[in-house]
Design a protein around this motif. Sequence first.
Motif, mmCIF file in Angstrom:
data_model
loop_
_atom_site.group_PDB
_atom_site.id
_atom_site.type_symbol
_atom_site.label_atom_id
_atom_site.label_comp_id
_atom_site.label_asym_id
_atom_site.label_seq_id
_atom_site.Cartn_x
_atom_site.Cartn_y
_atom_site.Cartn_z
ATOM 1 N N ASN A 56 0.814 -1.224 0.000
ATOM 2 C CA ASN A 56 0.000 0.000 0.000
ATOM 3 C C ASN A 56 0.847 1.273 0.000
ATOM 4 O O ASN A 56 1.941 1.301 0.555
ATOM 5 N N SER A 57 0.311 2.301 -0.591
ATOM 6 C CA SER A 57 0.976 3.613 -0.605
ATOM 7 C C SER A 57 -0.048 4.683 -0.968
ATOM 8 O O SER A 57 -0.922 4.442 -1.796
ATOM 9 N N THR A 58 0.091 5.843 -0.371
ATOM 10 C CA THR A 58 -0.676 7.017 -0.823
ATOM 11 C C THR A 58 0.301 8.039 -1.401
ATOM 12 O O THR A 58 0.308 8.324 -2.597
ATOM 13 N N ARG A 59 1.182 8.575 -0.526
ATOM 14 C CA ARG A 59 2.080 9.651 -0.921
ATOM 15 C C ARG A 59 3.044 9.271 -2.044
ATOM 16 O O ARG A 59 3.146 9.955 -3.061
ATOM 17 N N THR A 60 3.774 8.166 -1.852
ATOM 18 C CA THR A 60 4.841 7.818 -2.797
ATOM 19 C C THR A 60 4.266 7.520 -4.178
ATOM 20 O O THR A 60 4.802 7.973 -5.193
ATOM 21 N N LYS A 61 3.156 6.804 -4.202
ATOM 22 C CA LYS A 61 2.541 6.415 -5.479
ATOM 23 C C LYS A 61 2.037 7.641 -6.250
ATOM 24 O O LYS A 61 2.336 7.821 -7.426
ATOM 25 N N MET A 108 9.347 0.690 -8.081
ATOM 26 C CA MET A 108 8.722 -0.445 -7.391
ATOM 27 C C MET A 108 8.736 -0.313 -5.869
ATOM 28 O O MET A 108 9.756 -0.012 -5.261
ATOM 29 N N ARG A 109 7.572 -0.559 -5.275
ATOM 30 C CA ARG A 109 7.475 -0.752 -3.815
ATOM 31 C C ARG A 109 7.141 -2.224 -3.587
ATOM 32 O O ARG A 109 6.262 -2.780 -4.255
ATOM 33 N N HIS A 110 7.854 -2.824 -2.636
ATOM 34 C CA HIS A 110 7.669 -4.259 -2.395
ATOM 35 C C HIS A 110 7.878 -4.549 -0.906
ATOM 36 O O HIS A 110 8.731 -3.925 -0.273
ATOM 37 N N GLU A 136 15.130 0.039 2.762
ATOM 38 C CA GLU A 136 15.403 1.439 2.375
ATOM 39 C C GLU A 136 14.179 2.077 1.696
ATOM 40 O O GLU A 136 13.358 1.383 1.088
ATOM 41 N N HIS A 137 14.121 3.390 1.811
ATOM 42 C CA HIS A 137 13.106 4.201 1.116
ATOM 43 C C HIS A 137 13.862 5.452 0.650
ATOM 44 O O HIS A 137 13.708 6.537 1.211
ATOM 45 N N PRO A 138 14.694 5.270 -0.401
ATOM 46 C CA PRO A 138 15.629 6.349 -0.740
ATOM 47 C C PRO A 138 14.984 7.667 -1.140
ATOM 48 O O PRO A 138 15.487 8.733 -0.769
ATOM 49 N N HIS A 263 7.574 14.350 9.519
ATOM 50 C CA HIS A 263 6.949 13.027 9.581
ATOM 51 C C HIS A 263 6.807 12.535 8.139
ATOM 52 O O HIS A 263 6.305 13.276 7.290
ATOM 53 N N PRO A 264 7.214 11.288 7.842
ATOM 54 C CA PRO A 264 7.094 10.819 6.457
ATOM 55 C C PRO A 264 5.652 10.502 6.060
ATOM 56 O O PRO A 264 5.344 10.374 4.871
ATOM 57 N N GLY A 265 4.751 10.348 7.066
ATOM 58 C CA GLY A 265 3.385 9.916 6.792
ATOM 59 C C GLY A 265 3.364 8.419 6.503
ATOM 60 O O GLY A 265 4.383 7.853 6.134
#
Length: 309
Positions: A56-61, A108-110, A136-138, A263-265
Amino acid sequence: MTKLSTKHLLGIKDLTKDDIELIFSTADNFKEVINRPIKKVPSLRDTTIANLFFENSTRTKISFELAEKRLSADVINFSSSGSSVKKGETLIDTVNNILAMKVDMVVMRHPSPGAAMFLSKHVNSKIINAGDGAHEHPTQALLDAFSIREKLGDVKGKKVAIIGDILHSRVALSNIFCLQKLGAEVMVCGPTTLMPKYINSLGVKTEHDLRKALEWCDVANMLRIQLERQDIRYFPSLREYTMLYGVSKKMLDSLKKQIIIMHPGPINRGIEITSDVADSGQSIILNQVENGVAVRMAILYLLAGRTEE
Ligand code: CP
């Protein structure tokens, strides 16, 4: 320097200080672009980018999709729910089938640590890691450091406390690497049970007393308790966690200096921070989100332009 030293963006660990500074100076230009009435540039016209989200993702996607569209790329979005992954298709088969449709870059997020690295060795495309498990979440770390630089003028010499669930956080690890490369001092703060065993090898200060961490830092980056990654109980209850590690406005106002809150959320309001902290003048949480688009535009632009040696 005009090009990155890496073909993919798998983690901050692989970037040099010069790479990070190049991303920031490119993002400065894109931030100016996205604040114009016409926010689009033709830089990635005829480039096709696949956003593959297995978690799941909101911001990054949304941020990646917007960054790609602002650069005039063609965008396809894939999420594992509702796909043939549910019928047993492997990651490599899924990605190779998508690449057969002439895709140039993959975001890709995994949920598995190392998934982006694995993919980069097995498919012929540029890979951007949008978060791999607790590894990591670069792009988050880059937008966080970019936001500190924007707010405080520089990252070098600044004291940044990363507070909360360090053990399960990919944001923490990428932030530690990024901030240290840029010359910041980094402290991690949280309960002993939420600190990784290897934390002392990363060259950070550790603190278990929230007040001491807040008194020390210029910036507090508050992390969410990642209940979805916790297979055992790491603390008695969320209520107890909040009593010891939750930041309230009263606590912030009692400090001798005004610190920056990040905060990254997604935020769990009332757990790691109260609503009046999240929405206060000291919070740059929405600036982080805004900067995410410019920083991701910079990364896509620089990786797309990196021709093979
Ligand atoms: N910060 C972050 O990665 O948020 P999302 O999980 O909503 O993408």
